[in-house]
Design an enzyme around this catalytic site. Structure first.
Site, PDB file in Angstrom:
ATOM      1  N   TYR A 168     -71.826  -0.770 -22.394  1.00 53.32           N
ATOM      2  CA  TYR A 168     -73.062  -0.025 -22.118  1.00 53.32           C
ATOM      3  C   TYR A 168     -73.464  -0.190 -20.651  1.00 53.32           C
ATOM      4  O   TYR A 168     -74.080   0.693 -20.048  1.00 53.32           O
ATOM      5  CB  TYR A 168     -74.169  -0.458 -23.080  1.00 53.32           C
ATOM      6  CG  TYR A 168     -75.229   0.600 -23.254  1.00 53.32           C
ATOM      7  CD1 TYR A 168     -74.911   1.856 -23.777  1.00 53.32           C
ATOM      8  CD2 TYR A 168     -76.553   0.367 -22.895  1.00 53.32           C
ATOM      9  CE1 TYR A 168     -75.873   2.843 -23.920  1.00 53.32           C
ATOM     10  CE2 TYR A 168     -77.529   1.346 -23.042  1.00 53.32           C
ATOM     11  CZ  TYR A 168     -77.184   2.577 -23.557  1.00 53.32           C
ATOM     12  OH  TYR A 168     -78.144   3.551 -23.687  1.00 53.32           O
ATOM     13  N   LYS A 222     -81.802   1.504 -19.057  1.00 53.15           N
ATOM     14  CA  LYS A 222     -82.720   1.482 -20.206  1.00 53.15           C
ATOM     15  C   LYS A 222     -83.769   0.383 -20.033  1.00 53.15           C
ATOM     16  O   LYS A 222     -84.918   0.550 -20.455  1.00 53.15           O
ATOM     17  CB  LYS A 222     -81.950   1.283 -21.520  1.00 53.15           C
ATOM     18  CG  LYS A 222     -81.080   2.467 -21.921  1.00 53.15           C
ATOM     19  CD  LYS A 222     -81.852   3.764 -22.036  1.00 53.15           C
ATOM     20  CE  LYS A 222     -81.030   4.889 -22.662  1.00 53.15           C
ATOM     21  NZ  LYS A 222     -81.657   6.211 -22.501  1.00 53.15           N
TER      22      LYS A 222
HETATM   23  P1  NAD Z   1     -76.887  14.338 -25.568  1.00 54.40           P
HETATM   24  O1  NAD Z   1     -75.675  14.384 -24.732  1.00 54.40           O
HETATM   25  O2  NAD Z   1     -76.951  15.278 -26.708  1.00 54.40           O
HETATM   26  O3  NAD Z   1     -78.206  14.506 -24.684  1.00 54.40           O
HETATM   27  C1  NAD Z   1     -78.285  14.068 -23.354  1.00 54.40           C
HETATM   28  C2  NAD Z   1     -79.055  15.141 -22.617  1.00 54.40           C
HETATM   29  O4  NAD Z   1     -79.323  14.732 -21.279  1.00 54.40           O
HETATM   30  C3  NAD Z   1     -78.278  16.468 -22.518  1.00 54.40           C
HETATM   31  O5  NAD Z   1     -79.052  17.511 -23.058  1.00 54.40           O
HETATM   32  C4  NAD Z   1     -78.073  16.674 -21.024  1.00 54.40           C
HETATM   33  O6  NAD Z   1     -78.109  18.024 -20.632  1.00 54.40           O
HETATM   34  C5  NAD Z   1     -79.306  15.911 -20.504  1.00 54.40           C
HETATM   35  N1  NAD Z   1     -79.206  15.625 -19.066  1.00 54.40           N
HETATM   36  C6  NAD Z   1     -78.304  14.828 -18.404  1.00 54.40           C
HETATM   37  N2  NAD Z   1     -78.540  14.882 -17.069  1.00 54.40           N
HETATM   38  C7  NAD Z   1     -79.627  15.694 -16.888  1.00 54.40           C
HETATM   39  C8  NAD Z   1     -80.360  16.150 -15.757  1.00 54.40           C
HETATM   40  N3  NAD Z   1     -80.024  15.784 -14.507  1.00 54.40           N
HETATM   41  N4  NAD Z   1     -81.420  16.977 -15.953  1.00 54.40           N
HETATM   42  C9  NAD Z   1     -81.771  17.370 -17.194  1.00 54.40           C
HETATM   43  N5  NAD Z   1     -81.117  16.983 -18.310  1.00 54.40           N
HETATM   44  C10 NAD Z   1     -80.060  16.169 -18.151  1.00 54.40           C
HETATM   45  O7  NAD Z   1     -76.981  12.812 -26.073  1.00 54.40           O
HETATM   46  P2  NAD Z   1     -78.091  12.011 -26.881  1.00 54.40           P
HETATM   47  O8  NAD Z   1     -77.372  10.845 -27.445  1.00 54.40           O
HETATM   48  O9  NAD Z   1     -78.852  12.921 -27.765  1.00 54.40           O
HETATM   49  O10 NAD Z   1     -79.021  11.443 -25.713  1.00 54.40           O
HETATM   50  C11 NAD Z   1     -80.426  11.626 -25.687  1.00 54.40           C
HETATM   51  C12 NAD Z   1     -81.112  10.312 -25.299  1.00 54.40           C
HETATM   52  O11 NAD Z   1     -80.979   9.377 -26.364  1.00 54.40           O
HETATM   53  C13 NAD Z   1     -80.517   9.616 -24.063  1.00 54.40           C
HETATM   54  O12 NAD Z   1     -81.560   9.059 -23.313  1.00 54.40           O
HETATM   55  C14 NAD Z   1     -79.675   8.509 -24.687  1.00 54.40           C
HETATM   56  O13 NAD Z   1     -79.465   7.422 -23.818  1.00 54.40           O
HETATM   57  C15 NAD Z   1     -80.590   8.140 -25.829  1.00 54.40           C
HETATM   58  N6  NAD Z   1     -79.986   7.319 -26.887  1.00 54.40           N
HETATM   59  C16 NAD Z   1     -78.830   7.715 -27.465  1.00 54.40           C
HETATM   60  C17 NAD Z   1     -78.274   6.939 -28.477  1.00 54.40           C
HETATM   61  C18 NAD Z   1     -76.970   7.342 -29.130  1.00 54.40           C
HETATM   62  O14 NAD Z   1     -76.329   6.474 -29.727  1.00 54.40           O
HETATM   63  N7  NAD Z   1     -76.570   8.594 -29.060  1.00 54.40           N
HETATM   64  C19 NAD Z   1     -78.926   5.770 -28.901  1.00 54.40           C
HETATM   65  C20 NAD Z   1     -80.115   5.403 -28.295  1.00 54.40           C
HETATM   66  C21 NAD Z   1     -80.640   6.193 -27.277  1.00 54.40           C
END
Ligand code: NAD
Length: 256
Positions: free
Chosen positions: A156, A163
């Site tokens: 990570y 984070k």
């Molecule tokens: P995802 O890839 O579906 O979403 C990530 C989003 O970030 C995308 O829509 C992308 O277009 C956007 N993005 C990246 N750079 C950008 C920029 N410069 N401007 C605007 N948008 C931008 O993945 P996800 O897992 O749904 O991620 C969403 C959030 O959840 C993130 O913050 C991720 O760290 C967090 N998260 C994910 C998990 C997991 O296991 N998937 C767990 C905990 C937290």
């Protein structure tokens, strides 16, 4: 529909596809009666995002690259002109270079470090600054975080550092905005297979480990996240701000 979010205008940032956590949030918020406004990273993705979200309702999609201040300003100006007031923002955005998520953390370049912190942590600060102006009736800002900001989780790496900065930003923003009746909270979701997660080395091993050890013996879903986000957007969470809510089937409470 029970209408928990009736009469609320909510900005959803970060729907990339139907696996996105933000999609789970949008689906539930729409069911609960919210009027949604979507943002996406690039102009070229607007049409695809429109096709995706049209099944939830006739909602607008606006370009917003959170790594560029002017882009955030333009997006919230458009939202202001059309809607005047907003009541919620869901910030579901993060990015790090793939090479920084599969080797030793110590090898992170300065560029990779600044990029991850810029897109994944600073963006919440920038977005909140513009959102605040439109939250004249109070509001709720939500972001998505992960346990890797509190504990070391293999691969990570720099995203964990981002984070940690995001979690701390939630607390400072909550203090700045509390007097304006704006809540700021993070949902610390357990691992979910999304496009962003695919970039993390050995992600399937993490999913398996959580399923085995979590008290609820399963991984969380985007529907679980949608439920908690709805609670945070709604008046049910009226006294909750500055919190990092662990939504991980209990995984984070476990020792050995
Ligand atoms: P995802 O890839 O579906 O979403 C990530 C989003 O970030 C995308 O829509 C992308 O277009 C956007 N993005 C990246 N750079 C950008 C920029 N410069 N401007 C605007 N948008 C931008 O993945 P996800 O897992 O749904 O991620 C969403 C959030 O959840 C993130 O913050 C991720 O760290 C967090 N998260 C994910 C998990 C997991 O296991 N998937 C767990 C905990 C937290």
């Amino acid at each position: 529909m029970s209408g928990l979010l009736e009469n609320k205008n909510i900005v959803i940032m970060g729907v990339r596809n139907k696996w996105s956590i933000s999609w789970g949030i949008a689906e539930k918020a729409a069911k609960e009666g919210a009027k949604l406004i979507f943002t996406c990273e690039a102009a070229k993705s607007i049409e695809n995002t429109k096709k995706l979200v049209c099944e939830l309702g006739d909602f607008e999609v606006i370009e917003c690259d959170v790594s560029v201040d002017e882009s955030i300003e333009r997006a919230f100006d458009k939202i202001k002109q059309k809607y005047g007031v907003i009541h919620g923002v869901s910030h579901g955005i993060a990015h790090a270079f793939t090479e920084d998520l599969r080797d030793e953390f110590i090898k992170t370049s300065r560029e990779g470090f600044l990029h991850a912190l810029n897109v994944s942590a600073y963006s919440l600060v920038g977005v909140s600054r513009y959102a605040r102006e439109l939250m004249t009736e109070g509001g709720s800002i939500i972001t998505l975080t992960y346990l890797g900001g509190e504990k070391v989780i293999k691969n990570y790496n720099v995203m964990g550092v981002a984070k940690a900065a995001l979690d701390c930003s939630v607390r400072y923003l909550a203090n700045d905005l509390g007097g304006e009746h704006i809540k700021v909270n993070a949902i610390s979701a357990g691992p979910i297979k999304t496009l962003a997660a695919k970039g993390i080395g050995d992600f399937n091993t993490i999913l398996e480990a959580v399923k085995e050890k979590a008290p609820l013996r399963r991984n969380v879903t985007i529907e679980d996240v949608g439920n908690t986000a709805t609670y945070l957007f709604s008046d049910l969470s009226s006294g909750v701000t500055g919190e990092i809510i662990h939504l991980d089937c209990g995984y984070s409470i476990m020792g050995l």
